[in-house]
Design an enzyme around this catalytic site. Sequence first.
Site, PDB file in Angstrom:
ATOM      1  N   GLU A  51      -5.560 -33.778  86.245  1.00 36.41           N
ATOM      2  CA  GLU A  51      -4.827 -34.060  84.922  1.00 36.41           C
ATOM      3  C   GLU A  51      -5.755 -35.285  84.718  1.00 36.41           C
ATOM      4  O   GLU A  51      -5.677 -36.391  85.159  1.00 36.41           O
ATOM      5  CB  GLU A  51      -3.277 -34.590  84.950  1.00 36.41           C
ATOM      6  CG  GLU A  51      -3.067 -34.765  83.521  1.00 36.41           C
ATOM      7  CD  GLU A  51      -1.688 -34.995  82.921  1.00 36.41           C
ATOM      8  OE1 GLU A  51      -0.809 -34.907  84.227  1.00 36.41           O
ATOM      9  OE2 GLU A  51      -1.215 -35.157  82.169  1.00 36.41           O
ATOM     10  N   GLU A  76      -6.641 -41.900  85.355  1.00 37.99           N
ATOM     11  CA  GLU A  76      -6.297 -42.736  84.153  1.00 37.99           C
ATOM     12  C   GLU A  76      -7.025 -43.800  84.002  1.00 37.99           C
ATOM     13  O   GLU A  76      -7.156 -44.656  84.912  1.00 37.99           O
ATOM     14  CB  GLU A  76      -4.765 -42.762  84.280  1.00 37.99           C
ATOM     15  CG  GLU A  76      -4.075 -43.766  83.365  1.00 37.99           C
ATOM     16  CD  GLU A  76      -4.428 -43.415  82.012  1.00 37.99           C
ATOM     17  OE1 GLU A  76      -3.888 -42.403  81.440  1.00 37.99           O
ATOM     18  OE2 GLU A  76      -4.832 -44.128  81.139  1.00 37.99           O
ATOM     19  N   ASP A 126      -6.871 -39.165  73.649  1.00 37.03           N
ATOM     20  CA  ASP A 126      -7.073 -40.418  72.357  1.00 37.03           C
ATOM     21  C   ASP A 126      -7.942 -39.513  71.144  1.00 37.03           C
ATOM     22  O   ASP A 126      -9.118 -39.287  71.522  1.00 37.03           O
ATOM     23  CB  ASP A 126      -7.781 -41.736  72.964  1.00 37.03           C
ATOM     24  CG  ASP A 126      -6.832 -42.274  74.071  1.00 37.03           C
ATOM     25  OD1 ASP A 126      -5.596 -42.344  73.493  1.00 37.03           O
ATOM     26  OD2 ASP A 126      -7.339 -42.977  74.678  1.00 37.03           O
ATOM     27  N   LYS A 130     -11.007 -42.655  63.412  1.00 40.51           N
ATOM     28  CA  LYS A 130     -11.909 -43.070  62.471  1.00 40.51           C
ATOM     29  C   LYS A 130     -13.387 -42.594  62.781  1.00 40.51           C
ATOM     30  O   LYS A 130     -13.857 -42.397  63.989  1.00 40.51           O
ATOM     31  CB  LYS A 130     -12.074 -44.817  62.671  1.00 40.51           C
ATOM     32  CG  LYS A 130     -10.710 -45.540  62.191  1.00 40.51           C
ATOM     33  CD  LYS A 130     -11.019 -47.084  62.203  1.00 40.51           C
ATOM     34  CE  LYS A 130      -9.836 -47.725  61.797  1.00 40.51           C
ATOM     35  NZ  LYS A 130      -9.660 -49.261  62.375  1.00 40.51           N
ATOM     36  N   ASP A 162      -2.509 -33.376  68.772  1.00 42.84           N
ATOM     37  CA  ASP A 162      -1.910 -33.166  67.746  1.00 42.84           C
ATOM     38  C   ASP A 162      -2.889 -33.350  66.573  1.00 42.84           C
ATOM     39  O   ASP A 162      -2.210 -33.475  65.290  1.00 42.84           O
ATOM     40  CB  ASP A 162      -0.724 -34.222  67.617  1.00 42.84           C
ATOM     41  CG  ASP A 162      -1.485 -35.506  67.649  1.00 42.84           C
ATOM     42  OD1 ASP A 162      -2.195 -35.888  68.627  1.00 42.84           O
ATOM     43  OD2 ASP A 162      -1.289 -36.407  66.613  1.00 42.84           O
TER      44      ASP A 162
END
Length: 220
Positions: A51, A76, A126, A130, A162
């Site tokens: 993951e 991460e 993420d 922009k 999303d």
Amino acid sequence: MTRGLKYDIPGRDWRIDPDQVLAQGWPGVFADAPGGSAPSPRPRSQRLVVEIGFGRGEFLVDQAERNPDTGFIGIELSHKRCLKMARRLARTELSNIRLLELRAERVVSELLTWKSVDCFWINFPDPWPKKRHALRRLLRADFVRDLALRLRPGGVVYVATDHPEYAGQIATVLSGDSLLSNGYAPMPYLPEVPGRLATSFEIEWRALDRDLHYFMYVRV
Ligand SMILES: C[S@@+](CC[C@H](N)C(=O)[O-])C[C@H]1O[C@@H](n2cnc3c(N)ncnc32)[C@H](O)[C@@H]1O
């Protein structure tokens, strides 16, 4: 040190570093657990799931609990999230997760061998909305090729976002890689996947009624 963060690990610390992986190999890294045998050519787990950007880690923990014989690698970038996850894992009985506090690009290219991974999960990367930041997005053609090369034939990469514009980019780079085939064809993505565990970002976006995009691509 970040103020307010607790640094003690109340049990076994499952964070690992690249040197350990290079020295022991993944079978050795996963065998090095209470109840695990000494590192040997036979891996404790035949399956490897990764993951990328596990955030609060609920998805990783849930998957690892359901699949105790699978080895899970959680990657991460954030020190705080990795530390919190290490503290959380130390309080559980789980011994099939290893954590790497590194950029996923580096882990994939330097620490994962070709055709060794069964599944990659990339949940809500993420979006860098922009325009001038778009180059920072994780899902680019070169990274997707790196992922595809590490998947075993039949292995799967799952991505969820999303962000509508990022979803367009993800569809383009995944469908553009000749090593991958769309598991949801003829749909480019699904708006929801029944039975899927929601991550914390997913719960937030659903509460805001955002459209979600779930991709599944299989290594041909
Ligand atoms: C929007 S959050 C999503 C967290 C979690 N997957 C979820 O759905 O709740 C994105 C996460 O990816 C991590 N991340 C961003 N870029 C990364 C990279 N290059 N390598 C590893 N992790 C990264 C961030 O630190 C953050 O925790």
